[in-house]
Design a protein around this motif. Sequence first.
Motif, PDB file in Angstrom:
ATOM      1  N   LEU A  30      43.299  40.551  37.734  1.00 23.22           N
ATOM      2  CA  LEU A  30      43.916  41.154  36.569  1.00 23.22           C
ATOM      3  C   LEU A  30      43.888  42.670  36.650  1.00 23.22           C
ATOM      4  O   LEU A  30      44.645  43.327  35.968  1.00 23.22           O
ATOM      5  CB  LEU A  30      43.175  40.713  35.302  1.00 23.22           C
ATOM      6  CG  LEU A  30      43.429  39.273  34.906  1.00 23.22           C
ATOM      7  CD1 LEU A  30      42.377  38.798  33.932  1.00 23.22           C
ATOM      8  CD2 LEU A  30      44.801  39.168  34.276  1.00 23.22           C
ATOM      9  N   PHE A  32      41.112  44.798  35.899  1.00 24.41           N
ATOM     10  CA  PHE A  32      40.224  45.591  35.055  1.00 24.41           C
ATOM     11  C   PHE A  32      38.830  44.975  35.116  1.00 24.41           C
ATOM     12  O   PHE A  32      38.638  43.890  35.644  1.00 24.41           O
ATOM     13  CB  PHE A  32      40.732  45.691  33.617  1.00 24.41           C
ATOM     14  CG  PHE A  32      40.789  44.390  32.862  1.00 24.41           C
ATOM     15  CD1 PHE A  32      41.910  43.566  32.967  1.00 24.41           C
ATOM     16  CD2 PHE A  32      39.741  43.980  32.030  1.00 24.41           C
ATOM     17  CE1 PHE A  32      41.974  42.376  32.264  1.00 24.41           C
ATOM     18  CE2 PHE A  32      39.813  42.790  31.331  1.00 24.41           C
ATOM     19  CZ  PHE A  32      40.931  41.982  31.438  1.00 24.41           C
ATOM     20  N   SER A  33      37.865  45.713  34.563  1.00 14.13           N
ATOM     21  CA  SER A  33      36.480  45.227  34.548  1.00 14.13           C
ATOM     22  C   SER A  33      36.011  45.082  33.118  1.00 14.13           C
ATOM     23  O   SER A  33      36.370  45.888  32.257  1.00 14.13           O
ATOM     24  CB  SER A  33      35.547  46.221  35.253  1.00 14.13           C
ATOM     25  OG  SER A  33      35.917  46.353  36.593  1.00 14.13           O
ATOM     26  N   ILE A  34      35.212  44.063  32.903  1.00 12.90           N
ATOM     27  CA  ILE A  34      34.680  43.849  31.550  1.00 12.90           C
ATOM     28  C   ILE A  34      33.174  44.060  31.541  1.00 12.90           C
ATOM     29  O   ILE A  34      32.493  43.914  32.549  1.00 12.90           O
ATOM     30  CB  ILE A  34      34.982  42.414  31.043  1.00 12.90           C
ATOM     31  CG1 ILE A  34      34.489  41.378  32.060  1.00 12.90           C
ATOM     32  CG2 ILE A  34      36.443  42.257  30.755  1.00 12.90           C
ATOM     33  CD1 ILE A  34      34.422  40.001  31.488  1.00 12.90           C
ATOM     34  N   GLY A  35      32.718  44.397  30.344  1.00 16.46           N
ATOM     35  CA  GLY A  35      31.274  44.531  30.152  1.00 16.46           C
ATOM     36  C   GLY A  35      30.923  43.986  28.787  1.00 16.46           C
ATOM     37  O   GLY A  35      31.796  43.803  27.940  1.00 16.46           O
ATOM     38  N   THR A  59      35.810  48.026  30.566  1.00 21.28           N
ATOM     39  CA  THR A  59      35.066  49.197  31.013  1.00 21.28           C
ATOM     40  C   THR A  59      35.795  50.001  32.078  1.00 21.28           C
ATOM     41  O   THR A  59      35.481  51.159  32.308  1.00 21.28           O
ATOM     42  CB  THR A  59      33.716  48.767  31.592  1.00 21.28           C
ATOM     43  OG1 THR A  59      33.952  47.760  32.568  1.00 21.28           O
ATOM     44  CG2 THR A  59      32.816  48.228  30.518  1.00 21.28           C
ATOM     45  N   ARG A  60      36.727  49.388  32.742  1.00 20.46           N
ATOM     46  CA  ARG A  60      37.410  50.117  33.832  1.00 20.46           C
ATOM     47  C   ARG A  60      38.770  49.496  34.034  1.00 20.46           C
ATOM     48  O   ARG A  60      38.913  48.276  33.957  1.00 20.46           O
ATOM     49  CB  ARG A  60      36.589  50.000  35.112  1.00 20.46           C
ATOM     50  CG  ARG A  60      36.607  51.245  35.973  1.00 20.46           C
ATOM     51  CD  ARG A  60      35.515  51.228  37.021  1.00 20.46           C
ATOM     52  NE  ARG A  60      35.273  49.934  37.612  1.00 20.46           N
ATOM     53  CZ  ARG A  60      35.875  49.476  38.709  1.00 20.46           C
ATOM     54  NH1 ARG A  60      36.776  50.215  39.311  1.00 20.46           N
ATOM     55  NH2 ARG A  60      35.587  48.298  39.181  1.00 20.46           N
ATOM     56  N   LEU A  98      38.712  34.475  31.742  1.00 19.26           N
ATOM     57  CA  LEU A  98      39.757  35.367  32.222  1.00 19.26           C
ATOM     58  C   LEU A  98      40.226  34.996  33.614  1.00 19.26           C
ATOM     59  O   LEU A  98      41.331  35.334  34.014  1.00 19.26           O
ATOM     60  CB  LEU A  98      39.244  36.819  32.242  1.00 19.26           C
ATOM     61  CG  LEU A  98      39.172  37.478  30.882  1.00 19.26           C
ATOM     62  CD1 LEU A  98      38.343  38.734  30.951  1.00 19.26           C
ATOM     63  CD2 LEU A  98      40.573  37.804  30.398  1.00 19.26           C
TER      64      LEU A  98
END
Lengths: 129, 539
Positions: A30, A32-35, A59-60, A98
Amino acid sequence: MSNFIPGQPLVAVVQRIEIKKLRQGDNLILGFSIGGGIDQDPGQNPFSDDKADKGIYVTRITPGGPAETADLRMGDKIMQVNGYDMTMMTHDQARKRLTKKNEDVVRLLVTRKSLEEAVKNSMGGHQRQ
Amino acid sequence: MDTESTYSGYSYYSGRSRGSHRHGERSRDRDRHKSRNKDSRSEKSVTINSPPAEPLLGDSSVRGGEQVQDDNWGETTTAVTGTSEHSLSQEDIVRITKDLEDSVGLDCRRYFTLTLAVVMGLLVFLTPVAFLVLPHLLWPEKLQSCGTACEGLFISVAFKLLILLLAVWALFFRSPRAGLPRVFVFRALLAVLVLLFVMSYWLFYGVRILDTQDDNYQGIVQYAVSLVDALLFIHYLAIVLLELRQLQPCFSVCVMRSTDGEKRHYNLGQLSIQRAALAILEHYYCDFPVHNPALLSASKSRAAKHLAGLKVYNVDGEFPAALADGPGNNAAAGMAHSQSRAMIAAAARRRDTSHNELYYEDAEHERRVRKRKARLVVAVEEAFTHIKRMQEEEQKKTPVDVMDPREAAQAIFPSMARALQKYLRTTKQQHCHSMESIQQHLAFCITNNMTPKAFLESYLSAGPTLQYSRSHWLARQWTLISDASVTSGLSDGCVFQLKCVDFSLVVTTKKIPYIQMSEEYIDPKSHKFVLRLQSETSV
């Protein structure tokens, strides 16, 4: 973000974002990064206003990835993914939601502070109920 | 086992034994000398430095009477220097020390103290009885008859004497573990105290009762009871001084063996130096691995090689072409000094490759030991599979050839003998174990259902000295070398040496520091935790 009162329904202004997954070799990414998550330490989240908020945050964003083209921004809180609620998820569960291999497209409901302000400004003179 | 320690001040006894030592007697067991003689076969004369004479004759000890200045103490010491009129080999030294043990002089001292103790004990025990009996013998008609309370006191005296007898037997009549160089100060003090006490009671009795022929028998009986009570209290004092006082650890001693640096630490209480030395020796026999002189030969040969390569020639001095391979040969001290400095400088400049040899030799040895060990383990395991413990029922069913443990050991020993011998030779332990002892150990292991690994354990690593046969208790005669008087107590920083024929143990003392402890209370409900995870996953 609205104030989070445990046990009460959460009211937020959300934006719909649809991201098409990009195939890279064997993976669908996808971009992006999640936190965050209910099993993480919320005090270390730089994007949340309320430091007790254990939601999933972006987050990114990889530049040029599918998330960037779909107008996802850093600091967004993800409220729903494909209809599933993300506000009370562990980090790993969120990741799994995700990255389902049989889904090509994810439809996110995200919220961010600027959305609330935009709504307030547009409401203008109208009083809030 | 009785260890004796000698101190050269008392060796005027040895004069007798020296004169009587038998040249022709070779009937002593030679095996025990073999291991030491292997290394010293080339040197036939031995130099032993005598311990310093000053502190021994000059300081004040309890035995004031022993300070007699023996005029010819120099002639009768047990020290032998290289310049004496006959040089002795190491076997002769050992024979002399054996003679000292059997000599009349030292036994006399032991028997003297024993008889003194027995006489004193009898005196002390019979005193109350005498106090009670004498009035009946001397003035029976004047004496008041003994009432009920008085007769009750008889029972009390009898039982207290019995308790005192048992207590003295328990505390004092134990076989002595060792002979110490000086008198045991506390025992001497207690003996003096008891004697004074009993003497004063007799004095009082003689003056106030015998002379006046007191007729109040109950008073006399109460007097005897008070004597026995006081004796019991003196016995309590004896327990505290002799047994309890040294139990609380006060000093930490570090014991190091001079030949290979083996070091152990022990905690001791407040003891005199000689008693501390005795305690340390008892720990030594249990804790230190056995002294193996064969392991030291490698470093000795390296040291010899270091010195052998250099020779000093003096080409322009008073001693033309003086060939010297050591700095000590020249008369002029300055010459010796410069020679030694020259040797040291030359040795430092020389490119020495001995470290290289050592490294490769060590690696090779390690590999060899491991290979032999692997072969040994396999051989022993295989040997153990050949025998099986027979059950009772089987014995009745099938009449096979049954063996007792000794025969079973002899049957399986040959299959592992070669591998074991090779291993022992590689680790230089072959003189510690005789064939007989190995077979005995094997029979013991078989009897007790031990595994091959358990059998091998005593050969794979060097055990404490007590594990080996008696011939390896080479040093039963120890010498205590100390600056301070040996009856003075241990103090912080005191150093003394325990010397035996092959090596010496150097002991240093340190006081255990005073520990100041404080408390802190933590409420059990105050243990709270939070998560500190913050992971970031890219999707």
